[in-house]
Design an enzyme around this catalytic site. Structure first.
Site, PDB file in Angstrom:
ATOM      1  N   LYS A  67      -4.882 -43.060 -38.761  1.00  0.00           N
ATOM      2  CA  LYS A  67      -4.527 -44.565 -38.938  1.00  0.00           C
ATOM      3  C   LYS A  67      -3.848 -45.241 -38.052  1.00  0.00           C
ATOM      4  O   LYS A  67      -3.773 -46.536 -37.670  1.00  0.00           O
ATOM      5  CB  LYS A  67      -3.773 -44.699 -40.262  1.00  0.00           C
ATOM      6  CG  LYS A  67      -4.489 -44.525 -41.496  1.00  0.00           C
ATOM      7  CD  LYS A  67      -3.867 -44.659 -42.781  1.00  0.00           C
ATOM      8  CE  LYS A  67      -4.457 -44.459 -43.866  1.00  0.00           C
ATOM      9  NZ  LYS A  67      -3.814 -44.775 -45.319  1.00  0.00           N
ATOM     10  N   ASN A 154      15.221 -43.041 -50.553  1.00  0.00           N
ATOM     11  CA  ASN A 154      14.408 -41.708 -49.797  1.00  0.00           C
ATOM     12  C   ASN A 154      15.124 -40.625 -49.659  1.00  0.00           C
ATOM     13  O   ASN A 154      16.364 -40.710 -49.467  1.00  0.00           O
ATOM     14  CB  ASN A 154      13.806 -42.407 -48.486  1.00  0.00           C
ATOM     15  CG  ASN A 154      12.733 -41.532 -47.997  1.00  0.00           C
ATOM     16  OD1 ASN A 154      12.088 -41.057 -48.489  1.00  0.00           O
ATOM     17  ND2 ASN A 154      12.942 -41.206 -46.613  1.00  0.00           N
ATOM     18  N   GLY A 240      -1.722 -44.458 -60.029  1.00  0.00           N
ATOM     19  CA  GLY A 240      -1.976 -44.429 -58.547  1.00  0.00           C
ATOM     20  C   GLY A 240      -3.596 -44.736 -58.317  1.00  0.00           C
ATOM     21  O   GLY A 240      -3.841 -45.506 -57.218  1.00  0.00           O
TER      22      GLY A 240
HETATM   23  P1  ATR Z   1       2.637 -41.273 -46.661  1.00  0.00           P
HETATM   24  O1  ATR Z   1       2.074 -41.670 -45.077  1.00  0.00           O
HETATM   25  O2  ATR Z   1       1.473 -40.639 -47.417  1.00  0.00           O
HETATM   26  O3  ATR Z   1       3.465 -42.250 -47.440  1.00  0.00           O
HETATM   27  P2  ATR Z   1       4.531 -39.569 -45.106  1.00  0.00           P
HETATM   28  O4  ATR Z   1       4.708 -40.243 -44.207  1.00  0.00           O
HETATM   29  O5  ATR Z   1       4.354 -38.029 -44.963  1.00  0.00           O
HETATM   30  O6  ATR Z   1       3.418 -40.092 -46.187  1.00  0.00           O
HETATM   31  O7  ATR Z   1       5.780 -39.876 -46.330  1.00  0.00           O
HETATM   32  C1  ATR Z   1       6.121 -39.026 -47.197  1.00  0.00           C
HETATM   33  C2  ATR Z   1       7.333 -39.402 -47.876  1.00  0.00           C
HETATM   34  O8  ATR Z   1       7.512 -38.667 -49.058  1.00  0.00           O
HETATM   35  C3  ATR Z   1       8.763 -39.639 -47.226  1.00  0.00           C
HETATM   36  O9  ATR Z   1       9.253 -40.689 -48.058  1.00  0.00           O
HETATM   37  C4  ATR Z   1       9.064 -38.304 -47.562  1.00  0.00           C
HETATM   38  O10 ATR Z   1      10.535 -38.176 -47.543  1.00  0.00           O
HETATM   39  P3  ATR Z   1      11.310 -37.916 -45.950  1.00  0.00           P
HETATM   40  O11 ATR Z   1      11.198 -39.121 -45.443  1.00  0.00           O
HETATM   41  O12 ATR Z   1      12.560 -37.709 -46.321  1.00  0.00           O
HETATM   42  O13 ATR Z   1      10.774 -36.950 -45.522  1.00  0.00           O
HETATM   43  C5  ATR Z   1       8.859 -38.038 -48.857  1.00  0.00           C
HETATM   44  N1  ATR Z   1       8.827 -36.621 -49.580  1.00  0.00           N
HETATM   45  C6  ATR Z   1       7.758 -35.752 -49.102  1.00  0.00           C
HETATM   46  N2  ATR Z   1       8.219 -34.652 -50.123  1.00  0.00           N
HETATM   47  C7  ATR Z   1       9.159 -34.828 -50.429  1.00  0.00           C
HETATM   48  C8  ATR Z   1      10.076 -33.813 -51.357  1.00  0.00           C
HETATM   49  N3  ATR Z   1      10.043 -32.671 -51.606  1.00  0.00           N
HETATM   50  N4  ATR Z   1      11.140 -34.518 -51.735  1.00  0.00           N
HETATM   51  C9  ATR Z   1      11.461 -35.877 -51.701  1.00  0.00           C
HETATM   52  N5  ATR Z   1      10.821 -36.436 -50.780  1.00  0.00           N
HETATM   53  C10 ATR Z   1       9.788 -36.269 -50.202  1.00  0.00           C
END
Ligand code: ATR
Length: 275
Positions: A67, A154, A240
């Site tokens: 992307k 977040n 979703g």
């Molecule tokens: P996408 O592009 O699909 O939205 P991404 O860029 O990998 O995916 O973003 C993942 C999101 O999920 C982020 O907000 C991440 O939090 P961080 O920015 O702190 O990494 C969040 N996320 C993923 N796993 C998580 C977990 N176990 N607990 C809390 N937040 C999580």
């Protein structure tokens, strides 16, 4: 005319997009095909792009992990794609490749189709959980629509700053959980709760406002633990998989100029997802 469309990404063999766009061709009486054009990550991306250019496609979708990588090969970018810094839809027209991002607008269309009363109430207080690519798209679509009271919670505060450029509207997940009664719409955008971790929920929803709308972009499973909590509290929920449908509807419109009718698409996709 007949449209030649497709999807690039990896891995995409199980993508639902071919099914969705085949439905759209039938519903609009437009002739065309939508194919999976998997690009393995070990391939030379530039070479694969050259092959795509030679195919004379009318357009294609772009998914993980390309992307952002696709940006370098585009001639123009629409406003949402510029703001988000990522493209999920390319229109090939008069020898040019034009990049769009339909994820955020698609999400908003799906939300407003289920809760049309939200469309005119720009004062609604909205909480986005997560700050990844999906959150960014949704944030910009909400702003574009005229919503202005949006907070982002977040795990990492730094990442949330990439979307908001300010600390003012950023919270920790713990703060969000404790102040949940302040929000009318809560949008879960992280992968937390996705199979096989379906028993996980990013926050507890016990402080939800009575009339809150609770939305989760995870669709495997359809009824996430997050949504189940809201349902148990008799709050309105938003699934979703509908985002998937409406981001595709907007992409189809960009390519063909026709907006497919969405009647019963939601139920049909639910059946597919539930096997
Ligand atoms: P996408 O592009 O699909 O939205 P991404 O860029 O990998 O995916 O973003 C993942 C999101 O999920 C982020 O907000 C991440 O939090 P961080 O920015 O702190 O990494 C969040 N996320 C993923 N796993 C998580 C977990 N176990 N607990 C809390 N937040 C999580």
């Amino acid at each position: 005319m007949s449209y030649t469309l497709g999807l690039i990404g990896y891995p995409i063999k199980h993508s639902l997009s071919p099914w969705i766009h085949t439905q759209f061709f039938e519903r609009t009486n437009i002739d065309g095909s939508y194919s999976i054009m998997e690009i393995r990550t070990e391939k030379n991306f530039l070479e694969e792009i050259k092959k795509l250019k030679a195919q004379e496609l009318n357009g294609f979708n772009v998914t993980v992990p390309y992307k952002e990588k696709i940006l370098a090969y585009l001639d123009e970018l629409d406003d949402q794609a510029k703001k988000i810094g990522a493209v999920n839809t390319v229109l090939c027209k008069s020898g040019k490749w034009i990049g769009y991002n339909t994820d955020g607008i698609g999400y908003l269309r799906s939300l407003l189709s289920k809760f049309p009363e939200l469309a005119n109430d720009k004062e609604k207080r909205i909480l986005i959980l997560g700050a990844g690519g999906a959150a960014k798209g949704i944030y910009h679509a909400l702003i574009h629509h005229g919503f202005h009271d949006i907070m982002i919670a977040n795990r990492s505060i730094e990442k949330a700053k990439n979307i908001l450029n300010t600390n003012e509207r950023i919270m920790t997940l713990q703060e969000a959980e404790g102040q949940l009664e302040a929000f009318d719409v809560i949008i879960q955008t992280t992968s937390v709760g996705m199979k096989p971790n379906h028993d996980k929920s990013i926050i507890s929803l016990h402080r939800l406002k009575e009339k809150a709308v609770v939305s989760d972009i995870v669709y495997q499973p359809l009824m996430t633990s997050f949504l189940q909590q809201a349902k148990s509290l008799h709050r309105s929920i938003h699934f979703g998989h509908t985002m998937l449908l409406y981001q595709a509807q907007y992409a189809f419109e960009i390519w063909t100029g026709e907006q497919p009718n969405m009647k019963n698409m939601d139920e049909a996709l639910q059946k597919i997802l539930e096997g």
